[in-house]
Design a protein around this motif. Structure first.
Motif, PDB file in Angstrom:
ATOM      1  N   GLY A 130       0.851  -1.185   0.000  1.00 26.43           N
ATOM      2  CA  GLY A 130       0.000   0.000   0.000  1.00 26.43           C
ATOM      3  C   GLY A 130       0.887   1.235   0.000  1.00 26.43           C
ATOM      4  N   SER A 131       1.693   1.352   1.057  1.00 29.88           N
ATOM      5  CA  SER A 131       2.556   2.534   1.184  1.00 29.88           C
ATOM      6  C   SER A 131       3.624   2.596   0.105  1.00 29.88           C
ATOM      7  CB  SER A 131       3.265   2.531   2.545  1.00 29.88           C
ATOM      8  OG  SER A 131       2.318   2.556   3.572  1.00 29.88           O
ATOM      9  N   ASP A 132       3.990   1.450  -0.443  1.00 29.32           N
ATOM     10  CA  ASP A 132       5.079   1.434  -1.420  1.00 29.32           C
ATOM     11  C   ASP A 132       4.562   0.941  -2.775  1.00 29.32           C
ATOM     12  OD1 ASP A 132       7.445   1.383  -2.757  1.00 29.32           O
ATOM     13  OD2 ASP A 132       8.251  -0.390  -1.727  1.00 29.32           O
ATOM     14  N   ARG A 154      -6.417  -4.027  -4.074  1.00 28.39           N
ATOM     15  CA  ARG A 154      -7.144  -4.003  -2.796  1.00 28.39           C
ATOM     16  C   ARG A 154      -7.765  -2.632  -2.535  1.00 28.39           C
ATOM     17  NH1 ARG A 154      -5.536  -7.990   1.287  1.00 28.39           N
ATOM     18  NH2 ARG A 154      -7.180  -8.939   0.039  1.00 28.39           N
ATOM     19  N   PHE A 155      -8.877  -2.616  -1.836  1.00 25.99           N
ATOM     20  CA  PHE A 155      -9.530  -1.379  -1.367  1.00 25.99           C
ATOM     21  C   PHE A 155      -9.784  -0.377  -2.499  1.00 25.99           C
ATOM     22  CE2 PHE A 155      -7.032  -2.071   2.810  1.00 25.99           C
ATOM     23  CZ  PHE A 155      -8.118  -2.585   3.485  1.00 25.99           C
ATOM     24  N   SER A 156     -10.225  -0.866  -3.645  1.00 21.74           N
ATOM     25  CA  SER A 156     -10.485   0.081  -4.736  1.00 21.74           C
ATOM     26  C   SER A 156     -11.852   0.721  -4.520  1.00 21.74           C
ATOM     27  CB  SER A 156     -10.452  -0.646  -6.079  1.00 21.74           C
ATOM     28  OG  SER A 156     -10.945   0.208  -7.080  1.00 21.74           O
ATOM     29  N   VAL A 360      -1.838   7.126   1.552  1.00 21.38           N
ATOM     30  CA  VAL A 360      -0.542   7.433   2.169  1.00 21.38           C
ATOM     31  C   VAL A 360      -0.685   7.853   3.638  1.00 21.38           C
ATOM     32  CG1 VAL A 360       1.576   8.762   2.081  1.00 21.38           C
ATOM     33  CG2 VAL A 360       0.542   7.969  -0.019  1.00 21.38           C
ATOM     34  N   SER A 361      -0.057   7.053   4.473  1.00 22.92           N
ATOM     35  CA  SER A 361      -0.154   7.253   5.922  1.00 22.92           C
ATOM     36  C   SER A 361       0.593   8.512   6.352  1.00 22.92           C
ATOM     37  CB  SER A 361       0.456   6.040   6.639  1.00 22.92           C
ATOM     38  OG  SER A 361       1.841   5.986   6.356  1.00 22.92           O
ATOM     39  N   LEU A 362       0.305   8.941   7.575  1.00 26.47           N
ATOM     40  CA  LEU A 362       0.993  10.129   8.112  1.00 26.47           C
ATOM     41  C   LEU A 362       2.501   9.912   8.157  1.00 26.47           C
ATOM     42  CD1 LEU A 362      -1.371  11.193  11.015  1.00 26.47           C
ATOM     43  CD2 LEU A 362      -0.908  12.421   8.883  1.00 26.47           C
TER      44      LEU A 362
END
Ligand SMILES: Cc1cc2nc3c(=O)[nH]c(=O)nc-3n(C[C@H](O)[C@H](O)[C@H](O)COP(=O)(O)OP(=O)(O)OC[C@H]3O[C@@H](n4cnc5c(N)ncnc54)[C@H](O)[C@@H]3O)c2cc1C
Length: 377
Positions: A130-132, A154-156, A360-362
């Protein structure tokens, strides 16, 4: 410098606010419980001009710009439901296509996002990443006049709804290449929609590609340079999330004022206590700071300032945690009732939680801004 919104922006803000109160707020609890938007909502949004705000008029958009778009999102998110994502996606994704697509792609697909006949999706997250996004494994390999896509996403969000998606793949050279795909065609399935903690109506689906054929002409931008498009979309998405966080935080403050005015202690409203007033004042200060940072960042995006993508990461680092604090303060001011589903603050509390992680996470945003400071200043 001018901090005044234009007449048109104020009118759009009011229009979106009225729409949010009349059409979204009454169904927000239902959206949370059922996790699905009403089928006619997309057309209603289109009719009042909330879709395609960042798309040129010649492709069916209203071209009112990024700042207007975030003004609308802020108003929609005030409900604490996920309905704002529909407006967010049917603006940011067509904007990506308008910025990077060929004339053929723009003519073929943009109008349907703007008139509400297609749900926009973006597909980069996979089960292992996800992040990458550079680690994605879904492949697109040449097959005659087409590319053939295999893999999963995933999670579209709205991945199970009719319309088009920008899908990120690894091409035959191992580079990231983006395509505009038609959802639901042979080889495409979206069997699972995730049950979410909050933000009802986001409809995040798992999507599978099984020898899914996409014409070569549907390649978005330059082959092998999909990451550039993705990073630009993610930066835009963060500004939208900041706007949503401001709307949710404003709703939390308004709920806190209402509640503390009516909650009595020793015969007097608790809102008369200095400690409570100071908390309300802190909430107001945080919201104002978040709001103007968000508007300023949207303005930088609209102006195509060279730093706008870093600015969007900076905004997210500040706005999302500050908005979360505001919502938590409001929940505390509601006492035990803040933990009960009957009170709107409970929905707002769940709604704000997603902003820290989605698109994108914090932590990653800290890495983006920290890296930029050390390497460029
Ligand atoms: C409701 C919802 C809707 C979504 N919609 C979409 C969509 O439409 N399209 C789509 O493609 N995706 C979508 N997503 C996916 C979302 O964007 C990703 O989940 C998100 O990018 C985070 O990825 P991850 O969950 O894999 O976290 P991970 O990458 O597994 O991260 C886990 C933790 O490790 C930290 N971490 C990871 N790498 C680093 C690093 N290098 N440095 C520091 N910390 C790190 C993260 O900050 C996080 O705290 C959606 C998700 C949800 C929940």
């Amino acid at each position: 410098m001018n901090f005044k919104l234009s007449e048109e922006q104020l009118a759009l803000q009011k229009l979106a606010g009225d729409f949010s109160r009349q059409e979204i707020e009454p169904i927000s609890d239902k959206l949370d419980r059922e996790g699905r938007l009403p089928d006619d909502l997309i057309k209603k949004c289109a009719q009042i001009g909330l879709l395609g705000m960042t798309v040129p008029k010649k492709y069916g958009g209203t071209e009112v710009g990024n700042l207007s778009c975030v003004l609308a999102i802020e108003q929609l998110a005030y409900s604490g439901s996920g309905a704002w994502w529909l407006v967010g996606f049917n603006n940011s994704i067509p904007e990506s296509i308008a910025n990077f697509g060929s004339e053929m792609i723009k003519k073929k697909y943009l109008k349907s996002f703007c008139d509400g006949s297609a749900y926009a999706s973006i597909q980069f997250t996979e089960d292992e990443t996800g992040s990458d996004p550079a680690a994605l494994t879904t492949t697109a390999l040449p097959g005659g006049d087409d590319y053939v896509i295999n893999g999963m996403k995933r999670f579209s969000t709205f991945g199970a709804r009719e319309g088009y998606a920008v899908t990120y793949t690894k091409d035959e050279n191992g580079n990231c290449t983006a395509f505009v795909i038609e959802k639901g065609r042979e080889g495409y399935s979206a069997p699972k929609i995730w049950e979410l903690m909050g933000g009802g109506g986001m409809e995040a689906a798992d999507v599978y590609f099984d020898n899914f054929r996409v014409p070569k002409e549907n390649l978005l931008g330059i082959k092998g340079e999909g990451m550039k498009i993705l990073l630009s979309w993610i930066a835009a998405e963060k500004i939208q999330q900041c706007a949503a966080a401001v709307g949710i935080a404003q709703a939390a403050l308004d709920e806190a004022i209402k509640y503390t005015r009516n909650r009595m202690s020793r015969g007097r409203p608790v809102s008369g206590m200095q400690g409570i007033r100071w908390m309300l004042a802190d909430m107001q200060a945080k919201i104002e700071a978040c709001r103007w940072l968000t508007y300023k960042t949207a303005f930088a995006q609209e102006e195509k300032a060279s730093s706008w993508q870093t600015e969007s990461a900076t905004a997210k680092i500040f706005v999302v945690p500050a908005a979360m604090e505001v919502v938590e303060m409001s929940r505390r001011l509601h006492g035990a009732y803040g933990y009960a589903r009957e009170f709107k603050i409970e929905r707002l509390y769940r709604a704000i939680a997603g902003c820290a992680s989605i698109a994108v996470s914090l932590e990653i945003n800290h890495s983006i801004v920290g890296g930029w400071l050390v390497e460029n200043r």
